[in-house]
Design a protein around this motif. Structure first.
Motif, PDB file in Angstrom:
ATOM      1  N   ILE A  53     -24.405  32.110  -8.978  1.00 63.16           N
ATOM      2  CA  ILE A  53     -24.535  33.570  -9.036  1.00 63.16           C
ATOM      3  C   ILE A  53     -24.317  34.057 -10.466  1.00 63.16           C
ATOM      4  N   THR A  54     -23.351  33.463 -11.156  1.00 66.29           N
ATOM      5  CA  THR A  54     -23.118  33.817 -12.562  1.00 66.29           C
ATOM      6  C   THR A  54     -24.336  33.478 -13.415  1.00 66.29           C
ATOM      7  N   ASN A  56     -27.391  33.334 -12.391  1.00 64.04           N
ATOM      8  CA  ASN A  56     -28.444  34.292 -12.050  1.00 64.04           C
ATOM      9  C   ASN A  56     -28.266  35.596 -12.829  1.00 64.04           C
ATOM     10  N   ARG A  57     -27.021  36.046 -12.937  1.00 61.62           N
ATOM     11  CA  ARG A  57     -26.767  37.265 -13.707  1.00 61.62           C
ATOM     12  C   ARG A  57     -27.128  37.061 -15.177  1.00 61.62           C
ATOM     13  N   SER A  60     -30.848  37.322 -15.672  1.00 59.50           N
ATOM     14  CA  SER A  60     -31.303  38.716 -15.753  1.00 59.50           C
ATOM     15  C   SER A  60     -31.100  39.273 -17.154  1.00 59.50           C
ATOM     16  N   LEU A  61     -29.961  38.949 -17.752  1.00 62.02           N
ATOM     17  CA  LEU A  61     -29.703  39.413 -19.118  1.00 62.02           C
ATOM     18  C   LEU A  61     -30.666  38.760 -20.105  1.00 62.02           C
ATOM     19  N   ASN A 118     -36.950  41.173 -12.879  1.00 62.00           N
ATOM     20  CA  ASN A 118     -35.640  41.579 -12.361  1.00 62.00           C
ATOM     21  C   ASN A 118     -35.643  41.656 -10.838  1.00 62.00           C
ATOM     22  N   ASN A 121     -35.178  38.134  -9.695  1.00 61.38           N
ATOM     23  CA  ASN A 121     -33.787  37.711  -9.880  1.00 61.38           C
ATOM     24  C   ASN A 121     -32.862  38.371  -8.863  1.00 61.38           C
ATOM     25  N   SER A 122     -33.160  39.618  -8.518  1.00 57.47           N
ATOM     26  CA  SER A 122     -32.351  40.310  -7.513  1.00 57.47           C
ATOM     27  C   SER A 122     -32.468  39.626  -6.156  1.00 57.47           C
ATOM     28  N   ARG A 125     -30.536  36.452  -6.291  1.00 50.84           N
ATOM     29  CA  ARG A 125     -29.095  36.711  -6.214  1.00 50.84           C
ATOM     30  C   ARG A 125     -28.669  36.983  -4.773  1.00 50.84           C
TER      31      ARG A 125
END
Length: 419
Positions: A53-54, A56-57, A60-61, A118, A121-122, A125
């Motif tokens: 999950i980290t 994945n975040r 996104s960045l 995004n 990616n959402s 997530r």
């Protein structure tokens, strides 16, 4: 008459001592919550899910960063000497190239592409968070199953220990009666064989229980190796939930969304691209002119795919096959979900009836054992007949223990499916 009364009192006391437990007070106490907390906290799989999950975040960045202006420094020093009948053509090399630029690029159509990336990616997530719930539920079920196995063998160890304690105490009484010629030698030997076998059974049950505890500690990553005293589990049926929040069903919904959003990502590569480019610095063909050739340039780069062998259509077909696979698995899960819950409910009903019957039988056998102990001391029944009653007592205890743990297993399965 006084002897018979005294023997009856001794028999009742022996049975009470057995029921109260066999040498468990010195062991460390452990309950199901202890193993669940340790297992969930120490699970490398759940930690890996959290790390995903980290990541994945961070992805996104990274997507946001990729779509920001890209600034780079460009430097080139190229000298192409020439001589009579050798060297590169001056019209192609200009004799050299001396470049030092700061250049910036920006995709002017980035907003739509960024939104598509995004959105993907959402969805990923959401799927990862759902995977955490699934893996946590799977791990909890595995821990509970192992705990129930360990507790069943723990109770079996206690039952064998209680029986050994009863027979050990009776052995002292019977030896005294044998010494006074009030008890038959052959009956005593038959009793002694079963008494020794009860000790073997108890030690064997202790070894099995230790293996169960080691397996449970291994699953939960607990660095303990000794015997412990387990508390009785008290699982309760959870309220019936709808499939809207069931992570096993939601998994197919998230997978379907990911497939559709991958379809939009494919479209990115077939849309026009318009980049704005600007640079500033020096760009000269002679080293003597470097200081006098400072300037800047700006412009637009436009690209648009026209034909690549219908690759997009083929990629769409692959995604259609993936969607069909997801629908097939989702349909199978729905059919199995309802069937499994109905099956577990029926198993719980039958199990409860068996527990009620076995509890009544267990009470009768305990009373029969108490009476038979006094009759054994008086010589009214043989040791063989008494040992048959002891075997009934043992079987009744083991059967009740098995049924109680079986009910807990059914509840665990119901709660696991009804998560």
């Amino acid at each position: 008459m006084r002897l018979e009364k005294r023997l009856s009192i001794v028999s009742i006391w022996l049975l009470f001592q057995a029921i109260s437990g066999f040498g468990q007070d010195t062991l460390a106490h452990r309950n199901l919550a202890y193993y669940l907390d340790a297992g969930l906290a120490n699970s490398p799989l759940l930690k890996d899910n959290i790390n995903s999950i980290t990541l994945n975040r961070l992805d996104s960045l990274i997507n946001i960063a990729i779509n920001k202006p890209y600034v780079q420094a460009i430097g080139q020093y190229l000298y192409a000497p020439t001589g009579p009948n050798w060297g590169y053509d001056q019209s192609t090399t200009n004799g050299g190239a001396y470049t030092g630029l700061i250049q910036a690029n920006r995709n002017l159509l980035y907003r739509r592409n960024l939104r598509i990336q995004n959105n993907l990616n959402s969805a990923l997530r959401d799927s990862l968070v759902n995977t955490v719930r699934i893996n946590q539920n799977d791990l909890e079920k595995a821990i509970v199953d192992l705990y129930l196995t360990a507790f069943q063998d723990y109770q079996q160890m206690v039952i064998f220990g209680d029986l050994y304690q009863i027979l050990s105490s009776q052995n002292e009484v019977l030896k005294e009666l044998l010494r006074k010629a009030l008890f038959n030698q052959s009956d005593y030997l038959a009793f002694r064989v079963d008494w020794q076998q009860s000790e073997v059974n108890h030690e064997g049950a202790k070894v099995q229980f230790l293996q169960d505890i080691l397996a449970l500690n291994t699953l939960c990553n607990i660095p303990e190796t000794g015997l412990v005293q387990l508390e009785k589990p008290a699982l309760a049926l959870q309220a019936r939930f709808t499939l809207d929040d069931n992570p096993y069903f939601l998994r197919y919904r998230y997978d379907s969304v990911i497939v559709e959003r991958n379809r939009r990502v494919i479209d990115i590569f077939y849309r026009p691209s318009l980049d704005f480019v600007v640079n500033a610095g020096t760009n000269a063909i002679s080293s003597d002119l470097i200081t006098r050739r400072f300037g800047y340039s700006l412009g637009l780069n436009f690209t648009m795919p026209i034909y690549n062998g219908n690759q997009r259509k083929l990629q769409y077909q692959k995604l259609d096959v993936a969607q069909l696979t997801i629908r097939n698995y989702r349909t199978q899960y729905l059919n199995r979900f309802n069937l499994q819950l109905r099956t577990v409910n029926e198993q719980l009903r039958v199990n409860q009836n068996l527990i009620t019957i076995t509890e009544r039988q267990n009470t009768d056998v305990e009373n029969l054992l108490t009476i038979s102990q006094a009759r054994l001391y008086r010589g009214d029944i043989s040791a063989i007949d008494y040992l048959l009653i002891v075997q009934r007592y043992l079987n009744s205890k083991l059967s009740l223990n098995q049924l109680i743990i079986q009910r807990q297993r059914f509840i665990n399965t119901f709660n696991y499916r009804n998560f």
